[in-house]
Design a protein around this motif. Structure first.
Motif, PDB file in Angstrom:
ATOM      1  N   PRO A 257      53.668 147.415 116.134  1.00 13.66           N
ATOM      2  CA  PRO A 257      53.125 146.417 115.210  1.00 13.66           C
ATOM      3  C   PRO A 257      54.225 145.445 114.806  1.00 13.66           C
ATOM      4  O   PRO A 257      55.412 145.719 115.022  1.00 13.66           O
ATOM      5  N   PHE A 258      53.840 144.347 114.211  1.00 18.16           N
ATOM      6  CA  PHE A 258      54.848 143.363 113.823  1.00 18.16           C
ATOM      7  C   PHE A 258      55.594 143.818 112.558  1.00 18.16           C
ATOM      8  O   PHE A 258      54.979 144.108 111.540  1.00 18.16           O
TER       9      PHE A 258
ATOM     10  N   ARG B 262      49.442 138.402 113.879  1.00 18.18           N
ATOM     11  CA  ARG B 262      49.207 138.725 112.462  1.00 18.18           C
ATOM     12  C   ARG B 262      48.129 137.819 111.878  1.00 18.18           C
ATOM     13  O   ARG B 262      47.314 138.251 111.060  1.00 18.18           O
TER      14      ARG B 262
ATOM     15  N   ASP C 214      44.914 139.077 113.068  1.00 21.30           N
ATOM     16  CA  ASP C 214      44.544 140.278 112.303  1.00 21.30           C
ATOM     17  C   ASP C 214      43.838 139.883 111.009  1.00 21.30           C
ATOM     18  O   ASP C 214      42.971 140.603 110.502  1.00 21.30           O
TER      19      ASP C 214
END
Lengths: 275, 545
Positions: A34-35, A124, A127
């Protein structure tokens, strides 16, 4: 002797089992993490708030158009043209960000020998707003208005330009230090009406006129090696920060934030940058 | 609903098969009802005392074998129950366990829920303990296969859910979204006629779901830059173990487990950090006529393995790290237990049982648990002598001394260390006509926790059906340290009375008791949790068929 051979065979089987375990665990494809933002935090020179006795007048709404694109996306240049048309018509009231990300690898994987424009923030943002079915895709003000159909972009953007903004945004004291790759600016965010919802802000660094390869289905050459990439989003020094954490913000409330940002090293020409 | 339909269809289908092979139906039933009698003096005033007034937990387990198939199903009922969260009333019911098992030659297949473990369970143990309400069943598929002297095992599934104490989310009759898969191979070797070696290798893979990982990533992104790290979807735990037995009476067991990088939540400060973990465990034994010696040592280095780092306390445990200490059954002697510290601890335990003759035996135990930096967490010194005076009279006398770091074990920053000395005695006297009297007493002396207690229990049994007992645990020298949960208990010298009766007929047992139970740590199978005081009537029924 027989027992010894049997045990030797057993040990071999155990080794094979161990090898298989290691193989399954480590030779499988590498996971995509994940970031996590590991950049040094930006320097906040001023961070203050006050209430203006005479609130600012209402500011017409500027539209934020986030263009999710990719260098191997043949239809994406059509969207780029729509955005340039919108900017010609409405000037800086259309704030466009070209976002290259890691999803849709068929469209976004960089060409060998060419620069990788992808930034982790693109995923992101998806998301937050939801992943589309494909590219090109544009989000408008990260609202429910988003579209995979390039033909709709102009009308959606202009509809949003007709609304008003609850927060007036002003920028002053802009300094671009091209020698040290530093950008400084002071932002004023002032509520022009009482609000009972959270307001977020981001600061992005864009670069214009970056020449690199792009697939373009509308171009006879098809693989355009000297395509002019506009609105190229290089970084988000501030990403999706809440302005304040109060449940209700009164009319006239003003937040002042002054940043000093180190520009990304992959910028080709600092003069072609803006915030 | 799908599950119920599946079970119904399965049972109907196999009822047809059963016409040829009648099959065999077995099972058991357990039920516990509690009626609450509020007692603010001892701190018995949780919600059941104020509102619900009674609670029940019941479990009906059925096992049906037919034509090489085995079907298991368990119905669970909780009404106003404090079992899953001692501070709340929980009501829910449903199928808590179901499975279908079939052996095809050397291959054994299971679908549904199952319990299992690798080695002693350092890296993986799926089990169930109703005394503290934990159920780590895996729902999925499992295959076991025997090839010669090898036993291979593979499974994949998800863990049964639970009542999340931190946010109240109830997934007890559902599953958690994280995947757990495992591979295990075991092999026995006969090195010589007198030496056997059993070895095993295992690997467990735990994959976080995207929702959990994204929430972890969001949390990490809010940390200071120096504390940020990249979390991972997949974590692996590797396990290697070996046990060796000598006909001369020596035996040894060694187990090592290594866990790869993952986000770990510190139970004390609740923040996440990245790290690998490892556990070493060894057990050496020697037994001969009249003498038994067992020494165990364990080193835990940052090893907590859960389905998600967002689950705390007993929730979502994959690895099994029991308390490394003597398992005391007595109420006073079992009062202080060293809950395994997953952040890190070093522990050692030694047991010696010496019986110079058939009438007398001596037991010695020593355990010591320290923090990785050397700070002491727990120690116990225990000795007893048991002597059979004659055919009808057996006596036991002993002494126990405990050091217990209550600050660490009960997350209680203001609690001073508990140091106890407890002499105890036990007498069993057999009367005529299968009657017997059992008298036990302990005096726990301490200047910390709730202070000193004396406990006396007298039990009268009429074998095999009836048993009656009365007891009193009296807080002779009360201590209530400011800032600790012990302050909620009255500073008076409190009596914790109890009266107990049981009736057994065949495989059915009824118990009825009036109990006042002091607050503290309750352990079962080495797994412990802090529980509030109890005051009221408890009725239990258990039967097997």
């Amino acid at each position: 002797m027989k027992t010894f051979l049997q045990q030797k065979s057993s040990m071999t089987t155990m080794k094979i089992f161990s090898f298989l375990v290691v193989l399954i665990c480590f030779i499988s494809c590498k996971e995509q993490p994940p970031f996590i933002d590991l950049k040094p935090p930006l320097i906040l020179l001023t961070d203050t708030t006050y209430i203006k006795s005479i609130p600012d007048s209402v500011q017409p709404h500027n539209v934020l158009l986030e263009d999710f694109t990719g260098v191997r996306c043949g239809n994406c240049p059509r969207g780029h043209k729509i955005i340039e048309d919108l900017k010609t018509l409405h000037g800086n009231r259309v704030v466009a960000l070209a976002l290259h990300g890691e999803d849709f690898t068929n469209f976004t994987t960089p060409y060998d020998g060419y620069e990788d424009f992808r930034i982790p923030y693109t995923r992101r943002i998806l998301d937050i707003i939801g992943k589309p079915s494909g590219l090109p895709f544009a989000s408008f003000d990260r609202s429910e208005s988003s579209s995979n159909t390039v033909g709709e972009w102009k009308s959606i953007a202009e509809r949003r330009l007709d609304s008003i903004s609850p927060v007036r945004l002003a920028i002053s004291d802009k300094i671009l230090d091209t020698t040290n790759m530093i950008f400084k600016a002071k932002y004023y965010m002032s509520y022009t009406q009482e609000l009972n919802e959270n307001i977020y802000y981001s600061v992005a660094i864009l670069e214009y006129e970056v020449i690199s390869r792009q697939l373009d289905d509308d171009n006879a050459v098809h693989n355009v090696l000297d395509y002019h990439h506009e609105n190229l989003t290089r970084d988000f020094p501030v990403f999706f920060k809440q302005i304040n954490k109060l449940p209700i913000t009164e009319k006239g409330r003003t937040y002042v934030k002054e940043f000093e940002v180190k520009l990304p090293e992959n910028i080709k020409d600092v003069k072609n940058c803006t915030e | 609903m799908k599950v119920y339909l599946l079970l119904a269809c399965s049972f109907i289908s196999f009822a047809t098969l059963a016409q040829n092979d009648k099959g065999q139906l077995t099972g058991n039933f357990q039920s516990r009802s509690q009626f609450y009698d509020r007692d603010d003096k001892i701190g018995a005033n949780t919600t059941q005392y104020l509102h619900e007034k009674s609670s029940n937990e019941s479990f009906l387990y059925l096992n049906y074998k037919v034509n090489g198939f085995t079907f298991d199903v368990r119905y669970d009922l909780f009404t106003n129950s404090p079992l899953l969260n001692p501070q709340a009333a929980y009501t829910n019911s449903g199928i808590g366990f179901y499975s279908i098992n079939k052996s095809v030659g050397d291959l054994e297949l299971t679908a549904g829920y199952f319990y299992d473990q690798f080695g002693t369970g350092l890296s993986f143990r799926s089990f169930y303990d109703i005394n503290i309400g934990i159920d780590y069943a895996i729902q999925g598929v499992r295959a076991k296969y025997k090839i010669g002297n090898y036993k291979l095992k593979a499974f994949s599934g998800v863990q049964k859910g639970f009542l999340n104490l931190s946010n109240g989310e109830d997934t007890r009759f559902k599953t958690t979204p994280q995947n757990i898969s495992g591979l295990n191979a075991e092999r026995s070797f006969t090195l010589t006629e007198k030496i056997n070696l059993n070895t095993g290798l295992g690997v467990i893979k735990r994959t976080l779901d995207a929702g959990t990982l994204n929430s972890i990533a969001n949390e990490i992104n809010a940390y200071d830059l120096t504390n940020r790290f990249i979390p991972r979807y997949n974590t692996y735990a590797f396990d290697a173990y070996a046990g060796i037995n000598f006909a001369s009476g020596f035996s040894g067991y060694f187990e090592y487990s290594y866990k790869t990088h993952e986000a770990i939540r510190d139970p004390f400060v609740a923040t996440l950090s990245d790290g690998v973990g490892q556990v070493y465990f060894t057990s050496l034994s020697y037994s001969t006529k009249g003498l038994g010696i067992n020494v165990q040592a364990r080193k835990v280095d940052n090893y907590q393995f859960r389905t998600s780092p967002n689950y705390l306390t007993l929730n979502g445990a994959i690895s099994y790290l029991p308390a490394l200490t003597r398992s005391n059954s007595n109420r006073i002697l079992a009062r202080y237990n060293p809950i395994a510290q997953v952040n890190g601890e070093n522990g050692i335990q030694a047991d010696i049982i010496y019986s110079p003759n058939k009438k007398t035996s001596f037991t010695f135990n020593y355990s010591y648990v320290s923090q990785p930096n050397g700070g002491i967490l727990f120690s116990e010194r225990y000795a007893d002598v048991s002597h059979k005076v004659n055919k009808n009279l057996k006596t036991t006398f002993g002494l126990q001394s405990v050091f217990y770091n209550q600050k660490v074990y009960e997350l209680n920053p203001d609690a001073p260390n508990v140091k106890t000395i407890t002499p105890f005695a036990e007498v069993v006297y057999k009367l005529k006509n299968k009657r017997s009297i059992h008298l036990e007493t302990q005096y726990l002396s301490t200047k910390a926790d709730l202070g000193s207690f004396i406990n006396v229990v007298v039990e009268y049994s009429i074998a095999p059906k009836w048993s009656f007992a009365v007891g009193d645990m009296y807080n002779t020298k009360p201590v209530r340290t400011p800032g600790t949960p012990q302050q909620a208990v009255s500073a008076d010298k409190i009596h914790y009375y109890s009266a107990f009766s049981s009736y057994t007929q065949g495989t059915t047992r009824f118990t009825l008791a009036y109990i006042k139970q002091v607050q503290g740590v309750n352990c079962t199978g080495g797994i412990c949790r802090v529980e509030p005081a109890f005051s009221g009537v408890r009725f239990e029924l258990s039967t097997t068929f």
